[in-house]
Design an enzyme around this catalytic site. Sequence first.
Site, mmCIF file in Angstrom:
data_model
loop_
_atom_site.group_PDB
_atom_site.id
_atom_site.type_symbol
_atom_site.label_atom_id
_atom_site.label_comp_id
_atom_site.label_asym_id
_atom_site.label_seq_id
_atom_site.Cartn_x
_atom_site.Cartn_y
_atom_site.Cartn_z
ATOM 1 N N GLY A 215 -39.857 -35.039 2.919
ATOM 2 C CA GLY A 215 -40.047 -36.387 2.407
ATOM 3 C C GLY A 215 -40.851 -37.259 3.352
ATOM 4 N N GLY A 235 -53.150 -38.632 -1.942
ATOM 5 C CA GLY A 235 -52.015 -39.290 -2.582
ATOM 6 C C GLY A 235 -52.375 -40.702 -2.996
ATOM 7 C CD GLU A 257 -58.901 -37.780 -3.488
ATOM 8 O OE1 GLU A 257 -58.955 -38.889 -4.097
ATOM 9 O OE2 GLU A 257 -58.302 -36.804 -3.944
ATOM 10 C CD GLU A 385 -54.274 -43.838 -9.449
ATOM 11 O OE1 GLU A 385 -54.968 -42.817 -9.463
ATOM 12 O OE2 GLU A 385 -53.658 -44.239 -8.437
#
Length: 490
Positions: A215, A235, A257, A385
């Site tokens: 995590g 991510g 990215e 997004e």
Amino acid sequence: MNMHATGFIDTARWAGKAYISDWQASSAGTIDVSDPSNGNILASVGLCGPTDIARAAKEAKDAQKAWAKALASERAAILNKAADLLEQNGDELASWIIRETGSIHAKAMIEIEHGALFIRHAASLATQPMGIFLSGMDERTNYARRVPHGVVGVISPFNFPLVLSVRSIAAALALGNSVVHKPDPRTPISGGIIIARIFEEAGLPRGVLHVVPGGADAGEALCSDPNVAMISFTGSAGGGAKVGEICGRHLKRVQLELGGKNALIILDDADLDIAASNAAWGTFLHQGQICMATGLILVDERIEQDLTERLVAKANRLPAGDPSTGQVALGPIISDAQVQNIQKIVDDAVAKGAKLLAGGTHDRRFYAATVLSGVKPGMLAFEEEIFGPVACIASFKSDSEAVELANSSDYGLAAGVISGNMARAMAIGDQLNVGQLHINDQTVNGGPYAPFGGRGKSGNGTRVGGPADIEEFTQWQWVSVKPTATPYPF
């Protein structure tokens, strides 16, 4: 519980374990991996915490120098064998991608095909020229050579976990780095176990690759570990900002990215059937859970109604459901929280005046293909997004307004322009602030031979793939050579 007790994946080898030089228990216990379509448990893997990251990074550093000294042809041969194994076991491996990520079969096979291509491209990098001779100011010989960073940490997402992991892992390995890879804990098999297995069988030396599902604490440990020289992160923009901050604090190279709000501009001279097909593919593929997804469809107002009708018809013919049945076009959204976020964005648009023409509903995690028209600045659907199957249609009156709307985003990943006049489309494209521009195509494009990345909130200007890999995964070293040492005035 397990899909495959035997076979190439062979769950008995890795169930409940991580790959830290080899398959072994991790310090943070285990995590169950579930099918997002139905919640069924597929397998368990080792869950890694900071202790495991520190150990993997140390072992990776210890193994890296010998790996970098290996002949380039030897590194290339191992990578090409890994690509062979990925292809040869593609049907078995695709079944894991379908179950773990909610992919339809075609998308899973794209991951197998592209994954192998990325590895083969990386293998070709190993044997490229890695230096140049430099001009000098005296009799010495000067040259500059590209040398590996050392240990590269890779952090990858859930949506295309195989491809978005292996594109960085393979390039880093080919160029002489060792790798510690943290796949998303929701997709550790597609994004990690598969990769560990193909390189294990291909003969990668012990300690050169580690796969450590974990995590946020594991990710932070990877970014701050003194044995890790570089982080390659794929991510969200929010996650990337945190990674960049930690890496900056520790003076690490970082490649980011991130997400995108990608505009597809459709001009009034476009073929409407083809344009609608492009818009549907770019919006709805893998339920819109793609950083390159067409997030905004900008349509000349003179063709808006005709284009919208075609897109609505397509949306209504795309069933959502369990992709393992093979009878659906859209699989599940990755999590309940993401379903709620999609619904929030759709509801916000409708409340602010957009028209809901298709979808807008979900059955558990299966979100229907959705079409919103009249989307405008100020709506979440225009600015954020979505990572869901939502077509957001906005109109424009002129080419210059289309450019203004597309460039109003904080993101800058991909854009497409569709027109019957290529020169007109390129004139618009030349004004768009994006890392990837596609003339007469939609926004979802990728592959091993092109430098992939974005600007603004879509990344930090770095790229993965094609000629950019050598630039990203190595650094310059200047070497000067005198025949003999000479005295100085002091």
